[in-house]
Design a protein around this motif. Structure first.
Motif, PDB file in Angstrom:
ATOM      1  N   PRO A   1       0.812  -1.229   0.000  1.00  0.00           N
ATOM      2  CA  PRO A   1       0.000   0.000   0.000  1.00  0.00           C
ATOM      3  C   PRO A   1       0.839   1.270   0.000  1.00  0.00           C
ATOM      4  N   ASP A   2       2.152   1.189   0.306  1.00  0.00           N
ATOM      5  CA  ASP A   2       2.974   2.387   0.371  1.00  0.00           C
ATOM      6  C   ASP A   2       3.076   3.089  -0.983  1.00  0.00           C
ATOM      7  N   TYR A   3       2.874   2.360  -2.077  1.00  0.00           N
ATOM      8  CA  TYR A   3       2.967   2.980  -3.389  1.00  0.00           C
ATOM      9  C   TYR A   3       1.706   3.773  -3.716  1.00  0.00           C
ATOM     10  N   THR A   4       0.617   3.472  -3.065  1.00  0.00           N
ATOM     11  CA  THR A   4      -0.617   4.206  -3.268  1.00  0.00           C
ATOM     12  C   THR A   4      -0.647   5.486  -2.432  1.00  0.00           C
ATOM     13  N   TYR A   5       0.005   5.461  -1.286  1.00  0.00           N
ATOM     14  CA  TYR A   5       0.111   6.638  -0.432  1.00  0.00           C
ATOM     15  C   TYR A   5       1.343   6.470   0.442  1.00  0.00           C
ATOM     16  N   GLY A   6       1.846   7.576   1.001  1.00  0.00           N
ATOM     17  CA  GLY A   6       2.970   7.474   1.918  1.00  0.00           C
ATOM     18  C   GLY A   6       4.314   7.656   1.242  1.00  0.00           C
ATOM     19  N   ALA A   7       5.374   7.185   1.911  1.00  0.00           N
ATOM     20  CA  ALA A   7       6.748   7.378   1.449  1.00  0.00           C
ATOM     21  C   ALA A   7       7.093   6.351   0.382  1.00  0.00           C
ATOM     22  N   VAL A   8       7.799   6.798  -0.644  1.00  0.00           N
ATOM     23  CA  VAL A   8       8.245   5.888  -1.696  1.00  0.00           C
ATOM     24  C   VAL A   8       9.679   6.183  -2.087  1.00  0.00           C
ATOM     25  N   ASN A   9       9.941   7.412  -2.557  1.00  0.00           N
ATOM     26  CA  ASN A   9      11.181   7.681  -3.273  1.00  0.00           C
ATOM     27  C   ASN A   9      12.437   7.650  -2.420  1.00  0.00           C
ATOM     28  N   ASP A  10      12.343   7.916  -1.121  1.00  0.00           N
ATOM     29  CA  ASP A  10      13.551   7.924  -0.305  1.00  0.00           C
ATOM     30  C   ASP A  10      13.901   6.535   0.228  1.00  0.00           C
ATOM     31  N   ARG A  11      13.210   5.503  -0.194  1.00  0.00           N
ATOM     32  CA  ARG A  11      13.492   4.149   0.280  1.00  0.00           C
ATOM     33  C   ARG A  11      14.433   3.459  -0.688  1.00  0.00           C
ATOM     34  N   SER A  12      15.648   3.927  -0.776  1.00  0.00           N
ATOM     35  CA  SER A  12      16.514   3.446  -1.845  1.00  0.00           C
ATOM     36  C   SER A  12      17.630   2.517  -1.403  1.00  0.00           C
ATOM     37  N   SER A  13      18.173   2.695  -0.210  1.00  0.00           N
ATOM     38  CA  SER A  13      19.427   1.992   0.059  1.00  0.00           C
ATOM     39  C   SER A  13      19.561   1.373   1.435  1.00  0.00           C
ATOM     40  N   ASP A  14      18.649   1.644   2.350  1.00  0.00           N
ATOM     41  CA  ASP A  14      18.896   1.217   3.727  1.00  0.00           C
ATOM     42  C   ASP A  14      17.656   0.579   4.335  1.00  0.00           C
ATOM     43  N   GLU A  15      17.865  -0.243   5.382  1.00  0.00           N
ATOM     44  CA  GLU A  15      16.743  -0.860   6.083  1.00  0.00           C
ATOM     45  C   GLU A  15      15.949   0.213   6.815  1.00  0.00           C
ATOM     46  N   TYR A  16      14.645  -0.027   6.958  1.00  0.00           N
ATOM     47  CA  TYR A  16      13.797   0.957   7.601  1.00  0.00           C
ATOM     48  C   TYR A  16      12.609   0.252   8.254  1.00  0.00           C
ATOM     49  N   LEU A  17      12.013   0.957   9.196  1.00  0.00           N
ATOM     50  CA  LEU A  17      10.744   0.547   9.797  1.00  0.00           C
ATOM     51  C   LEU A  17       9.703   1.581   9.416  1.00  0.00           C
ATOM     52  N   PHE A  18       8.592   1.137   8.838  1.00  0.00           N
ATOM     53  CA  PHE A  18       7.478   2.036   8.508  1.00  0.00           C
ATOM     54  C   PHE A  18       6.248   1.537   9.247  1.00  0.00           C
TER      55      PHE A  18
END
Length: 262
Positions: A1-18
């Protein structure tokens, strides 16, 4: 669902918790007038180098709903969002949206909202921008369902760069299309595409544009009355126009999960 809303473009290179949660209560004041009042919170937390793009978003909202006819509901939305930016300036956003929900026929629904976004970034001048949301859902037949949506807004994701520089705005335009096809009462397939255009500006930096395209396929199987299992595949490609944000990448992702409804 993140592609429909929320953060997308800065998720390029590192692990993250959303993490995201949305809670609301509805009340029907009269036969025609009702409201939904709620609170949203989401957090994006990176490891190591990308932690400069950590974000906390808090949203309060209220929607007025008025029944115009058996097929149409008029809506008025007010939303207040406060964003805590780890390496950058915090922002406050207010949205006012006027719209409607209209049942085109027994199997199709159209939702449209449009209005203004009033934005204040700490230490910078106020600005006003247009914003809109469109949704369309139809049951083509008993086995096939389709969903289409589009939206435009200003948000705060991905605006921080290495070295301490920060863009003021991230203008986001999204188009999404998806479909579900039921092979049986217990098994259905899902497929879709997402296109996200991000334009970064302000903060004394040269403008940059990042386009993200995502395509996905999946399957869901009903294991029990309240329990289903799913597996899906996503291919994502990101194109950074100037390279200033270093967000060119291709990603293949396979994931599996369980969904329990109660």
């Amino acid at each position: 669902p993140d592609y429909t809303y929320g953060a997308v473009n800065d998720r390029s290179s590192d692990e993250y918790l959303f993490f995201s949660t949305d809670n609301s209560v509805g009340y029907k004041w009269t036969d025609r007038l009702g409201t939904y009042t709620g609170f949203q919170w989401n957090t994006l937390d990176y490891d190591s180098d990308d932690s400069r793009n950590d974000r906390q978003n808090f949203v309060l909202y209220n929607q007025f709903r008025y029944v115009v006819s058996q097929q149409t509901i008029a809506t008025l939305d007010y939303r207040y969002r406060w964003t805590d930016v780890k390496d950058g300036n915090n922002s406050k956003n207010q949205k006012i949206l006027l719209g409607f929900e209209h049942r085109l026929n027994p199997t199709a629904v159209l939702i449209a909202r449009a209005g203004a976004q009033f934005r204040k970034v700490d230490g910078r001048s106020n600005q006003t921008n247009p914003t809109f949301e469109l949704y369309y859902k139809q049951e083509v037949n008993e086995a096939f369902k389709v969903r289409l949506s589009g939206a435009y807004e200003i948000n705060d994701y991905g605006t921080s760069l290495a070295g301490g520089s920060n863009y003021e705005n991230s203008s986001v335009f999204r188009i999404n299309a998806a479909g579900d096809y039921y092979l049986s009462a217990d098994l259905y397939l899902t497929g879709g595409v997402n296109y996200i255009n991000n334009e970064y500006d302000g903060g004394g930096l040269a403008e940059d544009t990042v386009d993200v395209f995502n395509i996905y396929l999946g399957a869901t199987y009903q294991l029990a009355h309240n329990l289903s299992g799913n597996i899906n595949y996503n291919f994502t490609t990101s194109n950074d126009k100037t390279g200033a944000l270093n967000r060119d990448y291709d990603r293949n992702r396979i994931q599996a999960g369980l969904n329990y409804t109660f």
